[in-house]
Every structure is written in structure tokens, then in C-alpha cells.
Design an enzyme around this catalytic site. Structure first.
Site, mmCIF file in Angstrom:
data_model
loop_
_atom_site.group_PDB
_atom_site.id
_atom_site.type_symbol
_atom_site.label_atom_id
_atom_site.label_comp_id
_atom_site.label_asym_id
_atom_site.label_seq_id
_atom_site.Cartn_x
_atom_site.Cartn_y
_atom_site.Cartn_z
ATOM 1 N N SER A 85 7.166 52.703 41.093
ATOM 2 C CA SER A 85 8.033 53.069 39.406
ATOM 3 C C SER A 85 8.777 53.477 39.045
ATOM 4 C CB SER A 85 6.593 52.869 38.879
ATOM 5 O OG SER A 85 6.272 51.757 38.312
ATOM 6 N N TYR A 181 2.353 50.356 28.886
ATOM 7 C CA TYR A 181 3.636 50.074 30.347
ATOM 8 C C TYR A 181 3.276 49.021 30.554
ATOM 9 C CZ TYR A 181 4.827 51.824 34.841
ATOM 10 O OH TYR A 181 5.569 51.902 35.840
ATOM 11 N N SER A 182 4.679 47.805 30.922
ATOM 12 C CA SER A 182 5.094 46.748 31.134
ATOM 13 C C SER A 182 5.928 46.916 32.179
ATOM 14 C CB SER A 182 4.857 45.413 30.007
ATOM 15 O OG SER A 182 5.382 44.419 30.229
ATOM 16 N N ASN A 183 6.241 45.923 33.332
ATOM 17 C CA ASN A 183 6.901 46.218 34.671
ATOM 18 C C ASN A 183 7.990 45.042 33.847
ATOM 19 O OD1 ASN A 183 6.690 47.560 36.777
ATOM 20 N ND2 ASN A 183 4.821 46.164 36.654
ATOM 21 N N GLY A 324 5.094 56.800 40.937
ATOM 22 C CA GLY A 324 5.034 55.775 41.475
ATOM 23 C C GLY A 324 3.852 54.181 42.346
#
Length: 369
Positions: A85, A181-183, A324
Site C-alpha cells: 500500500s 480504509y478501503s482499497n 504496506g
């Protein structure tokens, strides 16, 4: 550390007051090497790597453990790793560069660039802004399926397939209501970059960031590329029984603009230093990037800006970065406004439950030494 300082102070006093035949104190233990050794010994990761830059601009690299759990080969100095990330920060920089160029509006809605694409249960692209995507306040559900990734890590996945998986789920909350948090946010940010520029997001990141500041060991993998191109330690999953499963080669397409990139600890420190030093963004956009909202699920006092995380340091001030994780590798780091910088990576993810916490503690210890 307190015990070490006390011992050193006592040795100095003894050296002044005692006869000249008294043995002098040994060198101060290196806190970086101690922390890496502990990650290997106590957390069971095969290898730990670090790059540290002090206030005077001196940079040092460190390794601990083995680069290959089977052959026991040495860890490549400053070896390449998958940075997960941290990719989000690169993507956010490109979006903000396009904002500075007047090609993207930070408070424009997603439908402005991807009309009709983002619709679902409680989800409407007309009510979500670009800022909310970068800030992780959109309420969009995460497309991530960890079990699926671990079970079929070499499968290629199109961005649209990932988006469909997210849109099949219900919105987490109304846009702007809170942080989570969200990809999926950075999946959409990548799609917006492509729509505005007419070029692949990896190409834009390469041209606008990697080449611009000379990151020679950093790349955005091309479709289908499952390898790490330069010298690298192998990455593993640490099972509950202590066994290791090799995840060095995988298809990072499911990470895409949210987590696909490859780099080294040294390149990561250079990237964050260049970013915070104003070499990648105009002052106005950098200020927007550094404007954070509380992200307490990441730790007490942690803030999330536009693809940039601030963490309070035990010695005062904050460290900026992101961090990440991707099967095989996990990275933590931080850069301070006065020039201190560290990036630490381990070669097992998922690992033990508290390994990431130990990494973050190591970052704090190094920056506050």
C-alpha cells in the site's frame, strides 16, 4: 534504551575518575540492528531489512536473517521488495499533480470522470468526491478478498473485476461520515488517472514520479509480470504452525493502483523525502495531502491525509509515510520534517499478529534514538 544510556553515562564517569589503566566502554549498541535481529528471532520472519537516514544526511542500510529460508542465502543488501500500500501514496501524488494542472477537481464527484460507473447498495458516484477517495472517507466497501488472493495468488485480475466485487457489497457509511480504509478508493483513483490522461496508471506513475526523482529500483509491474526483477529476499506467509509458504512470485494485479509496486527501502526513503521536500507537488497540493483526519484504527493519534499517514513519535513530533503489506512482505517507515528517515521491511506477511506493531515500534525507536 534507558539502561543503555545509564551504562554509557557510568562508563564515561569511570573513564574520567578512574586510573588510566581502566578499560574503556565498548561502542554503543546499534538500535537499528538490534531491532531487526529481534524481528527475526522473536517474530519468526526470515529476513528484515532497513534503510536509515539521519539528520546529517548520512544513509545506512541494514539486514538480518536469511534471504532464502531453504538455502539460507544471505539477504541482498537493500534488496527489492513488494511495497504493497505504499503504492497508494504514489497514486495520490499523480492525482494531485493532475489537480495542480487543472485536469482533476479535488472536490469534483467521481461521476465527473467515471459517469455511471459507481452504483450499488447505498453507493452513488455522484455523491463521492475525489478527495474522499484519497482520504479514505468515501464509505466504499473494500473489494479485497484475502482468502482468494492467498488461495490463487498467480491469477490475473482486471480492475473492473475488482470494482464489481466492491459494488456487490453494501456501502459502509455515507460519504464523508467517517474514516475507514478501503482499497476500492485507490482502485477508483487509478481509473480516474487513466480516464483523464488516456494512459495506464503505471505509466503515469513511472513518468511523473519514478523517473522524475530518479528511483532506479522502483517499478509498477506490467500486466502478467509475477517476478521481482532485481536482487531480492524471498517473501513468505508464516503459518500458525511456524511453517513458511513462498509467495515471492505472485500476480499483483489485484493490488493495482492500491498496492502493486516494487521498490527498495532506500528508494522508499528517497520518495518520501522528495515528496515532503516539495519536489513532486506544488505547495498548495502538498498542504492538502498533509491535512489529515483521525485514523485511530491505525493507532492512537494517527492521521490519514490524501494517501499520506502521520504517526506521533514518542520523542515528540510526527513521522510521515504510509506503509504496506502484500503476501510475502510488509513495510513500515517514516520521514520527519527535520530530515530523519527510516524504512523497515520484513519478509513474512501474513505473520504473527503483533509483527506489524513491532515494526512500527522499531521505526519509532530508530527515529527517536
Amino acid at each position: 534504551m534507558a539502561a543503555t544510556v545509564t551504562a554509557v553515562a557510568a562508563a564515561v564517569v569511570a573513564g574520567v575518575l578512574a586510573p588510566s589503566t581502566t578499560a574503556s566502554a565498548g561502542p554503543r549498541p546499534d538500535v537499528v540492528q538490534q531491532r531487526l535481529d529481534a524481528l527475526v528471532k522473536q517474530d519468526g520472519v526470515p529476513a528484515a531489512l532497513a534503510t536509515v537516514k539521519d539528520r546529517d544526511g548520512r544513509t545506512r542500510t541494514y539486514t538480518a536473517g536469511v534471504g532464502d529460508a531453504t538455502t539460507k542465502a544471505k539477504v541482498p543488501v537493500d534488496g527489492q521488495i513488494r511495497i504493497g500500500s505504499n503504492t497508494k501514496t504514489f497514486t495520490a501524488v499523480v492525482v494531485l499533480q493532475l489537480v495542480a494542472e487543472g485536469r482533476i477537481g479535488l472536490d469534483a464527484d467521481v461521476d465527473t470522470y467515471l459517469p455511471g460507473l459507481v452504483r450499488g447498495d447505498g453507493i452513488d458516484g455522484r455523491s463521492i468526491t475525489v478527495r474522499q477517495l484519497l482520504q479514505q472517507t468515501s464509505g466504499l466497501p473494500d473489494y479485497m478478498n484475502p482468502a482468494g488472493v492467498l488461495g490463487d495468488s498467480k491469477r490475473y485480475t482486471e480492475p473492473r473485476e475488482l470494482l464489481d466485487a466492491a459494488l456487490a457489497r453494501k456501502a459502509r457509511f455515507a460519504p464523508g461520515a467517517r474514516w475507514e480504509y478501503s482499497n476500492t478508493n485507490y482502485l477508483l483513483a487509478g481509473l480516474i488517472v487513466q480516464k483523464v490522461t488516456g494512459r495506464p496508471v503505471g505509466e503515469e506513475i513511472t513518468k511523473r514520479v519514478i523517473e522524475r526523482i530518479g528511483l532506479r529500483h522502483t517499478s509498477f509491474p506490467l500486466p502478467g509480470d509475477m517476478t521481482i526483477p532485481e536482487a531480492h529476499p524471498k517473501g513468505y506467509l508464516l503459518a500458525a504452525d511456524g511453517s513458511l509458504r513462498d509467495y515471492t512470485e505472485l500476480d499483483p494485479s489485484w493490488g493495482w493502483a492500491a498496492g502493486a509496486m516494487i521498490s527498495t527501502n532506500t528508494d522508499l526513503t528517497r520518495f518520501y523525502e522528495a515528496l515532503l521536500g516539495g519536489r513532486l507537488l506544488p505547495a498548495a497540493q502538498l498542504a492538502q495531502m498533509r491535512a489529515t483526519v483521525p485514523a485511530d484504527t491505525l493507532g492512537t493519534g494517527v492521521g490519514y491525509g490524501l494517501g499520506l499517514i502521520s504517526r506521533p513519535l514518542s520523542c515528540g513530533g510526527v513521522a510521515w509515510g504510509h506503509g504496506g503489506a502484500i503476501p510475502g512482505y510488509e513495510t513500515s517507515g517514516g520521514t520527519t520534517d527535520d530530515g530523519r528517515s527510516v524504512s523497515i521491511s520484513v519478509t513474512a506477511f501474513p505473520g504473527k499478529d503483533d509483527t506489524v506493531q513491532h515494526e512500527e515500534q522499531a521505526v519509532d525507536a530508530v527515529l527517536c534514538r
